[in-house]
Write a protein that holds these residues in place. Structure first.
Motif, PDB file in Angstrom:
ATOM      1  N   UNK A 175       0.833  -1.201   0.000  1.00 16.50           N
ATOM      2  CA  UNK A 175       0.000   0.000   0.000  1.00 16.50           C
ATOM      3  C   UNK A 175       0.869   1.254   0.000  1.00 16.50           C
ATOM      4  N   UNK A 176       0.428   2.325  -0.660  1.00 13.96           N
ATOM      5  CA  UNK A 176       1.188   3.580  -0.649  1.00 13.96           C
ATOM      6  C   UNK A 176       1.242   4.171   0.744  1.00 13.96           C
ATOM      7  N   UNK A 177       2.352   4.796   1.062  1.00  8.69           N
ATOM      8  CA  UNK A 177       2.551   5.377   2.386  1.00  8.69           C
ATOM      9  C   UNK A 177       2.323   6.881   2.410  1.00  8.69           C
ATOM     10  N   UNK A 178       2.138   7.469   1.245  1.00 12.28           N
ATOM     11  CA  UNK A 178       1.888   8.896   1.162  1.00 12.28           C
ATOM     12  C   UNK A 178       1.020   9.219  -0.037  1.00 12.28           C
ATOM     13  N   UNK A 179       0.601  10.461  -0.100  1.00 13.60           N
ATOM     14  CA  UNK A 179      -0.257  10.926  -1.182  1.00 13.60           C
ATOM     15  C   UNK A 179       0.054  12.395  -1.431  1.00 13.60           C
ATOM     16  N   UNK A 180       0.284  12.756  -2.679  1.00 12.36           N
ATOM     17  CA  UNK A 180       0.575  14.135  -3.031  1.00 12.36           C
ATOM     18  C   UNK A 180      -0.621  14.722  -3.762  1.00 12.36           C
ATOM     19  N   UNK A 181      -1.039  15.898  -3.339  1.00  9.85           N
ATOM     20  CA  UNK A 181      -2.104  16.622  -4.028  1.00  9.85           C
ATOM     21  C   UNK A 181      -1.477  17.863  -4.645  1.00  9.85           C
ATOM     22  N   UNK A 182      -1.327  17.826  -5.959  1.00  9.28           N
ATOM     23  CA  UNK A 182      -0.752  18.951  -6.678  1.00  9.28           C
ATOM     24  C   UNK A 182      -1.844  19.805  -7.295  1.00  9.28           C
ATOM     25  N   UNK A 183      -1.651  21.109  -7.251  1.00  7.25           N
ATOM     26  CA  UNK A 183      -2.602  22.050  -7.828  1.00  7.25           C
ATOM     27  C   UNK A 183      -1.915  22.805  -8.964  1.00  7.25           C
ATOM     28  N   UNK A 184      -2.491  22.749 -10.147  1.00  4.63           N
ATOM     29  CA  UNK A 184      -1.948  23.486 -11.290  1.00  4.63           C
ATOM     30  C   UNK A 184      -2.332  24.957 -11.127  1.00  4.63           C
ATOM     31  N   UNK A 185      -1.388  25.766 -10.712  1.00  7.15           N
ATOM     32  CA  UNK A 185      -1.662  27.186 -10.508  1.00  7.15           C
ATOM     33  C   UNK A 185      -1.650  27.928 -11.843  1.00  7.15           C
ATOM     34  N   UNK A 186      -0.826  27.461 -12.758  1.00  4.46           N
ATOM     35  CA  UNK A 186      -0.850  27.933 -14.146  1.00  4.46           C
ATOM     36  C   UNK A 186      -1.308  26.780 -15.034  1.00  4.46           C
ATOM     37  N   UNK A 187      -1.582  27.092 -16.282  1.00  5.00           N
ATOM     38  CA  UNK A 187      -1.871  26.026 -17.238  1.00  5.00           C
ATOM     39  C   UNK A 187      -0.638  25.140 -17.385  1.00  5.00           C
ATOM     40  N   UNK A 188      -0.842  23.831 -17.422  1.00  4.22           N
ATOM     41  CA  UNK A 188       0.231  22.861 -17.622  1.00  4.22           C
ATOM     42  C   UNK A 188       0.234  22.416 -19.086  1.00  4.22           C
ATOM     43  N   UNK A 189       1.359  22.632 -19.764  1.00  8.06           N
ATOM     44  CA  UNK A 189       1.473  22.211 -21.155  1.00  8.06           C
ATOM     45  C   UNK A 189       2.740  21.388 -21.343  1.00  8.06           C
ATOM     46  N   UNK A 190       2.818  20.711 -22.468  1.00  6.59           N
ATOM     47  CA  UNK A 190       3.999  19.918 -22.811  1.00  6.59           C
ATOM     48  C   UNK A 190       5.236  20.809 -22.901  1.00  6.59           C
ATOM     49  N   UNK A 191       5.045  22.061 -23.303  1.00  6.30           N
ATOM     50  CA  UNK A 191       6.171  22.953 -23.570  1.00  6.30           C
ATOM     51  C   UNK A 191       6.634  23.736 -22.355  1.00  6.30           C
ATOM     52  N   UNK A 192       5.745  24.011 -21.385  1.00  5.83           N
ATOM     53  CA  UNK A 192       6.138  24.943 -20.314  1.00  5.83           C
ATOM     54  C   UNK A 192       6.599  24.268 -19.019  1.00  5.83           C
ATOM     55  N   UNK A 193       6.833  22.967 -19.042  1.00  5.45           N
ATOM     56  CA  UNK A 193       7.395  22.315 -17.863  1.00  5.45           C
ATOM     57  C   UNK A 193       6.417  21.556 -17.009  1.00  5.45           C
ATOM     58  N   UNK A 194       5.275  21.173 -17.562  1.00  5.99           N
ATOM     59  CA  UNK A 194       4.298  20.392 -16.799  1.00  5.99           C
ATOM     60  C   UNK A 194       4.952  19.160 -16.176  1.00  5.99           C
ATOM     61  N   UNK A 195       4.544  18.841 -14.959  1.00  4.64           N
ATOM     62  CA  UNK A 195       5.052  17.648 -14.285  1.00  4.64           C
ATOM     63  C   UNK A 195       4.801  16.417 -15.158  1.00  4.64           C
ATOM     64  N   UNK A 196       5.807  15.560 -15.254  1.00  2.00           N
ATOM     65  CA  UNK A 196       5.712  14.347 -16.069  1.00  2.00           C
ATOM     66  C   UNK A 196       5.618  13.123 -15.163  1.00  2.00           C
TER      67      UNK A 196
END
Length: 261
Positions: A135-156
């Protein structure tokens, strides 16, 4: 066939199913336009102040490069960040991964600016010795404050990597997918998912994300809230927030036989 991330959904039931199946979900319609504007303004204001105080790039980093700014302990900056940390939709999904009680281990933000280098592939529970629990031991909740695109560094992310129950190794980078999403999207992923900051190849766009890291209560928080938290955040705090910060019996234990608050 190329691996893909689950589709963005506004249905929390579907989001829970995506979390169970893929270890990650993308949820829209959680923040109002006003809430998003408040969080974004507060984050960029804090980043500007950190730059003035030369705090932006100090300390050990996962994602290197002067164009990736890390804003720490955002929770202390403004009550709007506490609202995000205990947002009902976020906590519903955290409960589905970790149960309750859980602890808020850390809240911080990253801003991938033009020229930002790609980060190192990692999983958030890399601190746990192998073999990892099922079972996972943690959970991350990420919020896109800006638009996420392939070009601008969106989390992969590497879809399906949660099923390996181990940190990434050499050659595991192949198959990573950018989390392309509108500003305001909530990206929830369990601590086994391999991910990294993307490369910002634009000349004029920033990609900011706010991350809330939650764990099962057996783990110490990354941020020492008792020393670093702005006391005003505790004024009128809900039971959920007090639990997340370790100020209730759940999580950190009793004080002289009673719950601290």
């Amino acid at each position: 066939m190329k691996a893909v991330l689950p589709s963005i959904t506004s249905d929390l039931d579907q989001a829970e199913r995506d979390l169970r199946e893929h270890g990650i979900c993308l949820v829209s319609g959680v923040l109002s336009a006003e809430q998003l504007a408040d969080v974004r303004a507060g984050l960029y204001r804090a980043a500007k102040l950190d730059n003035r105080r030369k705090l932006a790039h100090s300390g050990r980093r996962i994602d290197h490069g002067e164009s990736n700014q890390h804003v720490r302990n955002t929770l202390s900056l403004d009550p709007v960040f506490a609202d995000v940390a205990e947002h009902p939709a976020a906590l519903r999904l955290v409960r589905s991964v970790l149960g309750w009680p859980a602890l808020l281990g850390n809240q911080s933000a990253f801003i991938a600016m033009p020229g930002c280098e790609a980060g190192r592939l990692h999983a958030d529970q890399g601190f746990i010795p192998e073999p990892w629990p099922t079972l996972p031991q943690g959970c991350n909740v990420g919020w896109c404050i800006d638009e996420f695109t392939e070009e601008n560094g969106a989390t992969r992310f590497v879809p399906g990597s949660c099923r390996h129950h181990r940190p990434p190794g050499e050659g595991d980078e192949e198959g990573s997918v950018a989390a392309v999403a509108p500003a305001g999207t909530m990206v929830v992923f369990d601590s086994r998912i391999w991910h990294r900051t993307g490369e910002n190849r634009t000349s004029d766009q920033s990609c900011a994300a706010l991350f809330n890291w939650y764990t099962r209560p057996i783990y110490r928080t990354q941020e020492n809230w008792f020393l670093s938290l702005n006391p005003r955040i505790l004024e009128g705090a809900s039971d959920e927030l007090l639990t997340l910060l370790g100020y209730k019996t759940e999580g950190f234990g009793k004080v002289n036989g009673r719950s601290p608050m």
